[in-house]
Write a protein that holds these residues in place. Structure first.
Motif, PDB file in Angstrom:
ATOM      1  N   UNK A 150      43.147  47.729  68.254  1.00  0.00           N
ATOM      2  CA  UNK A 150      41.779  48.088  67.949  1.00  0.00           C
ATOM      3  C   UNK A 150      41.623  49.106  66.586  1.00  0.00           C
ATOM      4  N   UNK A 151      41.068  48.943  65.783  1.00  0.00           N
ATOM      5  CA  UNK A 151      41.128  49.389  64.398  1.00  0.00           C
ATOM      6  C   UNK A 151      40.594  50.886  64.763  1.00  0.00           C
ATOM      7  N   UNK A 165      43.101  59.773  66.466  1.00  0.00           N
ATOM      8  CA  UNK A 165      43.692  58.520  66.741  1.00  0.00           C
ATOM      9  C   UNK A 165      44.321  57.909  65.409  1.00  0.00           C
ATOM     10  N   UNK A 166      44.035  58.140  64.241  1.00  0.00           N
ATOM     11  CA  UNK A 166      44.666  57.891  63.269  1.00  0.00           C
ATOM     12  C   UNK A 166      46.140  58.626  63.148  1.00  0.00           C
ATOM     13  N   UNK A 214      44.840  51.495  68.226  1.00  0.00           N
ATOM     14  CA  UNK A 214      45.137  50.878  69.598  1.00  0.00           C
ATOM     15  C   UNK A 214      43.885  51.069  70.373  1.00  0.00           C
ATOM     16  N   UNK A 215      43.920  50.211  71.325  1.00  0.00           N
ATOM     17  CA  UNK A 215      42.849  50.232  72.515  1.00  0.00           C
ATOM     18  C   UNK A 215      43.161  50.938  73.599  1.00  0.00           C
ATOM     19  N   UNK A 258      51.380  59.392  73.799  1.00  0.00           N
ATOM     20  CA  UNK A 258      52.544  59.166  74.799  1.00  0.00           C
ATOM     21  C   UNK A 258      52.209  57.756  75.420  1.00  0.00           C
ATOM     22  N   UNK A 259      50.953  57.621  75.570  1.00  0.00           N
ATOM     23  CA  UNK A 259      50.508  56.319  76.414  1.00  0.00           C
ATOM     24  C   UNK A 259      50.926  55.177  75.612  1.00  0.00           C
ATOM     25  N   UNK A 260      50.684  54.993  74.365  1.00  0.00           N
ATOM     26  CA  UNK A 260      51.053  53.953  73.393  1.00  0.00           C
ATOM     27  C   UNK A 260      52.374  53.941  73.259  1.00  0.00           C
ATOM     28  N   UNK A 261      53.079  54.867  73.221  1.00  0.00           N
ATOM     29  CA  UNK A 261      54.672  54.925  73.074  1.00  0.00           C
ATOM     30  C   UNK A 261      55.295  54.298  74.212  1.00  0.00           C
TER      31      UNK A 261
END
Length: 335
Positions: A150-151, A165-166, A214-215, A258-261
């Protein structure tokens, strides 16, 4: 318990009406780009419904780590065997204290003494409305989550979060190549249970070679403690810098890193976590929110205090009246 693993819950809380806390907070103001909105701190006086929901719908939880500046709800029974009171000074390095930055509180969770490897992080605006199982959060020892692009949106109403977020994405792109990651784990991006909209998002985003964002669902965040430890080993500089800010700051990263990792590393179990989840921004009129709570139309609900002017006292009566309707019985966490 599924997978025979122990699962903890972690919950931070602040009493925004505490005069001593207000005095300490105000002594560090003003700040430049810091996020110090009232909505970060005002108390909806409904924390007891979170505990009631946990006791009723997640009785299998091993331990609840309740993070606090130092104050406690008057009704809370601190002798409950599943309750671990964690003050900021108990786990956050002293050079970062005092802190009024939720990112500092979240980025150091792995330091909590006795925290299980598998834990679920809750904000105090997330409530359980139906029976849950351990495998709603972990399967085969891996966090249940959804990997979707998600942009990052330039939101002038909340510019600090746009920056954060960026910042998260900039760290992740140092370690992961977008198209290579999709090729490595295509079923994580195109899992059959995902909402159709996110199949479209992921397909569309493949046209762009670099990560744009990311979403992440603003609901319970499911983690392995070892993920935190790994990121602190790899990226100490930005995590130390983020933790040093007294208030939420545009230069921060947050726990979504951490979650996206976990997801990009393949250390997660793909699942549509929005299927039985409801999200509402509280307004001055909340009829649909109230119907969702009273009708238990979701397993979990987030009742978010958004950055908009509202009739706070009126909204609080509506929200808490609905929660009292479905969770009227005192829990063992109440005196």
């Amino acid at each position: 318990m599924a997978d025979n693993i122990e699962i903890d819950f972690v919950m931070p809380w602040v009493d925004g009406g505490d005069k001593q806390w207000q005095k300490e907070k105000n002594s560090f103001l003003p700040g430049g780009s810091e996020d110090n909105a009232d909505e970060r701190f005002r108390d909806w006086d409904n924390l007891k419904y979170w505990f009631r929901g946990v006791e009723k719908y997640a009785p299998w939880v091993r331990k609840i780590h309740f993070i606090t500046w130092g104050h406690l709800p008057k009704w809370l029974d601190t002798s409950h065997p599943k309750l671990h009171i964690v003050r900021h000074e108990d786990y956050i390095p002293k050079e970062f204290l005092p802190t009024f930055n939720s990112n500092t509180i979240e980025l150091n969770i792995h330091r909590i003494e006795g925290l299980a490897e598998h834990f679920v992080y809750f904000n105090d605006d997330i409530f359980l409305l139906k029976q849950l199982r351990p495998d709603d959060f972990f399967r085969n020892g891996k966090p249940c989550d959804m990997l979707a692009f998600q942009p990052v949106v330039a939101n002038p109403k909340n510019p600090v979060m746009s920056h954060i977020y960026l910042n998260d994405a900039l760290v992740l792109c140092k370690y992961f190549d977008k198209r290579a990651n999709v090729r490595m784990q295509p079923r994580s991006y195109f899992h059959l249970g995902y909402p159709p909209l996110y199949f479209f998002y992921n397909l569309l985003e493949l046209a762009f070679p670099l990560y744009t964002g990311f979403y992440s669902v603003h609901g319970p965040a499911v983690f392995c403690k070892s993920t935190y430890q790994e990121l602190w080993e790899k990226e100490p500089e930005i995590l130390l810098s983020s933790s040093s800010h007294r208030f939420r700051n545009e230069a921060d990263v947050n726990q979504y890193l951490m979650r996206e990792w976990q997801k990009l590393s393949g250390n997660f179990s793909p699942r549509n976590i929005t299927r039985n989840f409801a999200y509402f921004n509280v307004g001055s009129e909340n009829a649909k929110l109230v119907r969702t709570v009273k009708g238990r139309k979701a397993n979990i609900i987030c009742i978010n205090d958004a950055n908009v002017p509202i009739d706070f006292e009126g909204a609080k009566r509506q929200v808490n009246g609905a929660l009292e309707h479905v969770l009227p019985e005192k829990s063992g966490f109440e005196k």
